[in-house]
Design an enzyme around this catalytic site. Structure first.
Site, PDB file in Angstrom:
ATOM      1  N   LYS A   1      -8.508  14.124   4.756  1.00  0.00           N
ATOM      2  CA  LYS A   1      -7.803  12.813   4.743  1.00  0.00           C
ATOM      3  C   LYS A   1      -6.794  12.858   5.869  1.00  0.00           C
ATOM      4  O   LYS A   1      -6.517  13.942   6.509  1.00  0.00           O
ATOM      5  CB  LYS A   1      -7.134  12.438   3.441  1.00  0.00           C
ATOM      6  CG  LYS A   1      -6.377  13.805   3.005  1.00  0.00           C
ATOM      7  CD  LYS A   1      -5.892  13.432   1.388  1.00  0.00           C
ATOM      8  CE  LYS A   1      -7.083  13.577   0.160  1.00  0.00           C
ATOM      9  NZ  LYS A   1      -6.812  12.726  -0.955  1.00  0.00           N
ATOM     10  N   ARG A   2      -5.847  11.914   6.112  1.00  0.00           N
ATOM     11  CA  ARG A   2      -4.816  12.195   7.259  1.00  0.00           C
ATOM     12  C   ARG A   2      -4.015  13.243   6.713  1.00  0.00           C
ATOM     13  O   ARG A   2      -3.692  13.385   5.569  1.00  0.00           O
ATOM     14  CB  ARG A   2      -3.988  10.790   7.142  1.00  0.00           C
ATOM     15  CG  ARG A   2      -4.617   9.545   7.746  1.00  0.00           C
ATOM     16  CD  ARG A   2      -4.987  10.066   9.304  1.00  0.00           C
ATOM     17  NE  ARG A   2      -3.852  10.134  10.120  1.00  0.00           N
ATOM     18  CZ  ARG A   2      -3.326   9.520  10.971  1.00  0.00           C
ATOM     19  NH1 ARG A   2      -4.171   8.236  11.516  1.00  0.00           N
ATOM     20  NH2 ARG A   2      -2.298   9.427  11.704  1.00  0.00           N
TER      21      ARG A   2
ATOM     22  N   THR B   1      -8.739   6.440  -1.820  1.00  0.00           N
ATOM     23  CA  THR B   1     -10.116   6.041  -2.151  1.00  0.00           C
ATOM     24  C   THR B   1     -11.082   7.247  -1.960  1.00  0.00           C
ATOM     25  O   THR B   1     -12.306   7.075  -2.313  1.00  0.00           O
ATOM     26  CB  THR B   1     -10.309   4.688  -1.283  1.00  0.00           C
ATOM     27  OG1 THR B   1      -9.766   5.005   0.179  1.00  0.00           O
ATOM     28  CG2 THR B   1      -9.833   3.582  -1.720  1.00  0.00           C
TER      29      THR B   1
ATOM     30  N   HIS C   1       0.932  -1.380   0.093  1.00  0.00           N
ATOM     31  CA  HIS C   1      -0.110  -0.003  -0.080  1.00  0.00           C
ATOM     32  C   HIS C   1       0.987   1.221  -0.065  1.00  0.00           C
ATOM     33  O   HIS C   1       0.225   2.442   0.107  1.00  0.00           O
ATOM     34  CB  HIS C   1      -0.921   0.099   1.209  1.00  0.00           C
ATOM     35  CG  HIS C   1      -1.913  -1.102   1.092  1.00  0.00           C
ATOM     36  ND1 HIS C   1      -3.193  -0.988   0.816  1.00  0.00           N
ATOM     37  CD2 HIS C   1      -1.824  -2.168   1.657  1.00  0.00           C
ATOM     38  CE1 HIS C   1      -3.797  -1.794   0.876  1.00  0.00           C
ATOM     39  NE2 HIS C   1      -3.131  -2.641   1.652  1.00  0.00           N
TER      40      HIS C   1
ATOM     41  N   LYS D   1       0.573  14.186   1.065  1.00  0.00           N
ATOM     42  CA  LYS D   1      -0.711  14.618   0.691  1.00  0.00           C
ATOM     43  C   LYS D   1      -0.990  16.018   0.381  1.00  0.00           C
ATOM     44  O   LYS D   1      -1.874  16.628  -0.111  1.00  0.00           O
ATOM     45  CB  LYS D   1      -1.633  14.206   1.790  1.00  0.00           C
ATOM     46  CG  LYS D   1      -1.719  12.681   1.788  1.00  0.00           C
ATOM     47  CD  LYS D   1      -2.832  12.037   2.796  1.00  0.00           C
ATOM     48  CE  LYS D   1      -2.667  10.546   3.252  1.00  0.00           C
ATOM     49  NZ  LYS D   1      -3.149   9.845   2.132  1.00  0.00           N
TER      50      LYS D   1
ATOM     51  N   LYS E   1     -14.972   8.296  -3.603  1.00  0.00           N
ATOM     52  CA  LYS E   1     -16.192   8.652  -2.688  1.00  0.00           C
ATOM     53  C   LYS E   1     -16.780   9.860  -3.233  1.00  0.00           C
ATOM     54  O   LYS E   1     -17.786  10.087  -3.347  1.00  0.00           O
ATOM     55  CB  LYS E   1     -15.719   8.508  -1.289  1.00  0.00           C
ATOM     56  CG  LYS E   1     -15.469   7.302  -0.687  1.00  0.00           C
ATOM     57  CD  LYS E   1     -14.928   7.189   0.675  1.00  0.00           C
ATOM     58  CE  LYS E   1     -14.189   5.777   0.850  1.00  0.00           C
ATOM     59  NZ  LYS E   1     -13.236   6.091   2.070  1.00  0.00           N
TER      60      LYS E   1
HETATM   61  O1  DL6 Z   1      -4.695   0.967  -0.363  1.00  0.00           O
HETATM   62  C1  DL6 Z   1      -5.366   1.850   0.570  1.00  0.00           C
HETATM   63  C2  DL6 Z   1      -4.532   3.204   0.901  1.00  0.00           C
HETATM   64  C3  DL6 Z   1      -4.346   3.848  -0.293  1.00  0.00           C
HETATM   65  O2  DL6 Z   1      -5.628   4.187  -0.877  1.00  0.00           O
HETATM   66  C4  DL6 Z   1      -3.373   5.136   0.054  1.00  0.00           C
HETATM   67  O3  DL6 Z   1      -3.097   5.753  -1.006  1.00  0.00           O
HETATM   68  C5  DL6 Z   1      -2.264   4.551   0.918  1.00  0.00           C
HETATM   69  O4  DL6 Z   1      -1.490   5.576   1.111  1.00  0.00           O
HETATM   70  C6  DL6 Z   1      -2.559   3.591   1.980  1.00  0.00           C
HETATM   71  N1  DL6 Z   1      -1.460   3.119   2.532  1.00  0.00           N
HETATM   72  C7  DL6 Z   1      -1.090   3.020   3.812  1.00  0.00           C
HETATM   73  C8  DL6 Z   1      -0.001   2.275   4.171  1.00  0.00           C
HETATM   74  N2  DL6 Z   1       0.931   3.127   4.940  1.00  0.00           N
HETATM   75  N3  DL6 Z   1       1.426   4.058   4.689  1.00  0.00           N
HETATM   76  N4  DL6 Z   1       1.975   5.352   4.545  1.00  0.00           N
HETATM   77  O5  DL6 Z   1      -1.948   3.479   4.647  1.00  0.00           O
HETATM   78  O6  DL6 Z   1      -3.469   2.654   1.425  1.00  0.00           O
END
Ligand code: DL6
Length: 824
Positions: free
Chosen positions: A556-557, A667, A363, A562, A671
């Site tokens: 988002k985080r 994701t 990921h 980002k 949405k």
């Molecule tokens: O695959 C699910 C999600 C992706 O949509 C995000 O783009 C991706 O940042 C996230 N990955 C994580 C892994 N750790 N880190 N950094 O959370 O996965």
């Protein structure tokens, strides 16, 4: 005889009410005269839980009798959000519940709002796991999720004087959705040593002995599919002391504190979800968590397999295990250990079973997020596992040597053990070596892992081992539940709710893209969703926003990659522009509300600084009389799944603006588009496939491409890097203390001015500002804007998580659904 007494799921309003009253009066020991909303929520949830559990039992029996292959999805995070609304919709009884609750004197929305989010995840990775559980059940796949039952989910975020403050999220006070299984326990071993000897037949034997034992107790959570009786299981493990309650001897001798110490130490293992700030690197407790969870889950899986009395060689025909990121990679080692040490299989036979069982999903390509564990830590905590890892590595490197004779560099690069000081175990490499398939989560991301971080492994194993499954989202939660009016409108034009099971049906909306009546209704729904969010903003921040303004959302985080900093710098640029405008010019500008939300990992100072800046900019801009409605800046506290359900349907434009090549998929981009919002974004992650599906006229792309990022970084000479002139003006304003003491933001501006601008904020700034101006222009033509949003929704079928699950099932798991006729 017992069959005639078997529970039948209730279906009518009267039966629902009867169940609610029964639960209030018996389970909750309350009277209907003092039944408040909390009690009504509890009783309604229990009524639905009973219904789910009946179907859960039947599903488990059906799957066991059919003896088909099962999928086990191992994820350290499941960001489930609320369960009641989801359960009501998936079993198709929300209207029944609404009427029933109304007769009992409650509004269903108030009851739904009583529920605490199950926030057992950090962000996208955990929410993806939750969407996948929904899809696997909805598509009738025999599938279980395995995770940890954290006592504390992700922290609650409070904003105090513009700063993020973390507060513990104790969510288990009352959780009607879980079933404790005190009869399903697994004792998990840690520490100790390994004794090796040859048995009477000359066979090498390894015995892991001594150390300490912690008990894993299972808690089951039913996962209802949409419009199907299939109800799968999510099993979460909770830790407790294996030795009973506490040490009576110590207690009796007056040593009260240490008498409970063992118990507390054991319970710590499943106490907290780690925030993904990489500060967990090297933390023994995190590795303990991972092994505890993996060992309990595999014991359970193997126990179930052994009941079938099949030969071990059939294990991969019956079981597929998916590793959600590297967190469960120890499962590979644990299964090999069970097979060779406990079941007496030869190494090769065991290893063939292991590699045919596991699949690994990556990921992230961010190097700092790739897990490594120190060898000394492993040696102490899991001595037998370390030996097995060394053996796996030895056999692997021998095979590499055979394929690339004499290539010492290659051996050093791909070794599972990094020869650093101390030595480290590279978990991603172990996951690749121990799995039969490795996938990325969007096309660009899967290409990047094949050509960068894992390129040697592509040479070693061949390209077929590496594949792509672009992420998706469940339309049940992210359209039907979050946006009921839009769902209803779509249903009325596409012949019912079928689109929720086959999202490609949305295509039928294309023919309404120019239909005046339809567009009017579409626009009314968007407006109503914005009014709802505006009310929420007012009630939580006190700021009044105009629902007719363009709602620009980034939730988002919070992370530098980002690039919320790019967004807030853009907002400051807009503020400067408005201040410099004449009254006439201001009249022509589309009013905008910039909305932010998201948590920063507690140890990630730069991310916290970004939150601070956003809040301070809001405090100035929102009360500037020159600006009025033209710009408002909002930071929504404690972003989570249930808030996302209010926020997502209300966007006009949402921001997915990561540095190209850094966001694996994203994701929330999916949405937002599914809810009739457009996107401003970079050519990154799933934005690229979204563009391909919806058409480039319906998305606002900007910025440098992934292939140029490395070269650009090289042109940034530390300290003498020429910044975009508009960005310089933004920095000048910040430095003038316009948003409070500029010293607080020095590290943030300095990372761009003086420290190489790793995330290319300055390189993309001009393109970002220009593209935002195009958004302003486009928004003025509402008629065309609405057409764009309708066309986009119509073309989003690809992004259903059902499509993902079907791809995993076919390409990776080789598993079939177990269809079932709906009985009720
Ligand atoms: O695959 C699910 C999600 C992706 O949509 C995000 O783009 C991706 O940042 C996230 N990955 C994580 C892994 N750790 N880190 N950094 O959370 O996965």
């Amino acid at each position: 005889a017992w069959k005639k007494f078997q529970a039948k799921p209730w279906v009518s309003k009267d039966d629902f009410e009867k169940e609610v009253v029964r639960h209030v009066e018996t389970t909750l020991a309350r009277s209907m005269f003092n039944c408040d909303e909390t009690a009504a929520y509890a009783a309604a949830s229990l009524a639905f839980r009973d219904r789910l559990i009946t179907e859960w039992n039947r599903t488990q029996q059906r799957q066991t009798f059919a003896d088909t292959k099962r999928v086990y999805y191992l994820s350290l995070e499941f960001l489930m959000g609320r369960a009641l609304d989801n359960a009501m919709l998936n079993v198709g009884l929300k209207n029944v519940a609404k009427e029933g609750l109304s007769e009992l004197g409650f509004r269903i929305e108030d009851i739904i709002n009583q529920e605490h989010d199950a926030a057992l995840g950090n962000g996208g990775l955990g929410r993806l796991a939750a969407c996948f559980l929904d899809s696997m059940a909805s598509l009738n796949f025999p599938a279980w999720g395995y995770g940890l039952r954290y006592k504390y989910g992700i922290f609650k975020q409070e904003i105090v004087d513009g700063y993020q403050v973390e507060v513990p999220d104790y969510w288990l006070d009352f959780n009607p959705w879980e079933f404790p299984r005190h009869d399903i326990v697994v004792d998990v071993q840690f520490y100790g040593g390994v004794r090796k000897y040859q048995d009477d037949d000359g066979k090498n034997v390894a015995v892991w002995e001594g150390g300490e034992i912690v008990r894993a107790v299972a808690y089951d959570v039913p996962i209802p599919g949409f419009n199907t009786p299939t109800t799968n299981n999510m099993r979460l493990w909770s830790s407790k002391a294996a030795s009973g309650e506490f040490d009576f001897q110590k207690f009796n001798s007056g040593d009260y504190e240490s008498s409970v110490a063992d118990q507390q130490r054991a319970e710590t293992i499943s106490a907290v979800l780690y925030p993904n700030d990489n500060l967990d690197r090297g933390k023994e407790l995190r590795l303990k968590q991972q092994y505890f969870w993996v060992a309990a889950s595999l014991y359970d899986i193997v126990r179930r397999f052994k009941k079938s009395k099949r030969a071990w060689s059939e294990f991969p025909d019956q079981i597929a295990i998916q590793l959600n990121d590297t967190h469960p990679t120890l499962a590979i080692v644990e299964l090999q250990r069970i097979l060779i040490d406990m079941e007496g299989l030869d190494w090769d036979e065991a290893w063939a079973i292991v590699t045919n069982t596991f699949g690994y999903t990556n990921h992230t390509v961010l190097p700092e997020a790739l897990e490594k564990w120190s060898v000394p830590l492993f040696q102490n905590l899991l001595p037998r596992h370390l030996q097995i890892i060394y053996d796996i590595n030895m056999f692997f490197l021998q095979s590499v040597e055979r394929k690339f004779p004499g290539d010492r560099d290659m051996l050093a690069r791909v070794s599972i053990i990094e020869e650093s000081q101390p030595k480290m175990v590279r978990m991603a490499f172990l996951a690749i070596v121990g799995s039969h398939k490795v996938n990325g989560v969007a096309e660009l991301h899967s290409d990047l892992i094949r050509t960068t971080i894992f390129k040697d492994f592509v040479k070693i194993f061949g390209p077929d081992k590496f594949t792509n499954v672009t992420n998706g989202i469940t339309p049940r939660r992210w359209l039907h539940q979050a946006n009921p009016r839009l769902s209803e409108l779509i249903a009325s034009k596409t012949g019912g709710l079928g689109f929720l099971k086959d999202l490609n049906v949305l295509n039928e909306l294309e023919k309404f893209a120019d239909d005046k009546e339809f567009k009017k209704e579409w626009a009314e729904i968007k407006y109503a969703n914005k009014v709802k969010l505006a009310k929420y903003i007012k009630s939580t921040t006190g700021v009044t926003v105009n629902p007719s303004a363009l709602f620009d959302i980034q939730v988002k985080r919070i992370h530098e990659y980002k690039r919320q900093q790019l967004n807030i710098f853009g907002v400051i640029h807009r503020y400067l522009t408005i201040k410099a405008m004449t009254a006439e010019e201001r009249k022509k500008l589309a009013p905008r509300v910039s909305i932010f939300g998201g948590k920063a990992a507690p140890g990630y100072w730069m991310a916290k600084t970004i939150i601070h800046l956003i809040n301070n900019v809001g405090a100035v801009v929102n009360k500037d009389p020159d600006v009025g409605d033209l710009l408002k800046v909002i930071f929504l506290e404690d972003y989570n799944v249930s808030k996302a359900e209010i926020i997502t349907p209300a966007s006009d434009i949402s921001e997915h603006i990561s540095t190209a090549g850094t966001e694996a998929s994203g994701t929330s981009n999916m949405k937002f588009v599914l809810n009739g919002g457009l996107i401003i974004g970079t050519c990154d992650g799933a934005n690229i496939e979204i563009t391909r599906e919806i058409g480039e006229n319906n998305i606002f792309l900007f910025g440098n491409l992934a292939e140029d990022v490395e070269d650009l970084r090289h042109t940034h000479n530390y300290g003498s890097h020429t910044l975009d002139p508009d960005l310089v003006k933004v920095f000048d304003l910040i430095k003038s203390d316009a948003f409070g003491d500029a010293g607080a933001f020095g590290a943030l501006t300095g990372s761009i001015e003086d420290h190489g601008d790793y995330y290319l904020v300055s390189d993309d700034f001009h393109s970002y500002i220009k593209t935002q101006a195009l958004v302003d222009e486009a928004y003025k033509n509402q008629d065309e804007w609405i057409t764009k949003t309708i066309l986009s929704v119509a073309r989003m079928g690809f992004f259903s998580s059902d499509r993902c699950i079907n791809e995993y099932a076919e390409m990776i798991w080789n598993v079939e659904p177990l269809p079932v006729e709906k009985e009720s």
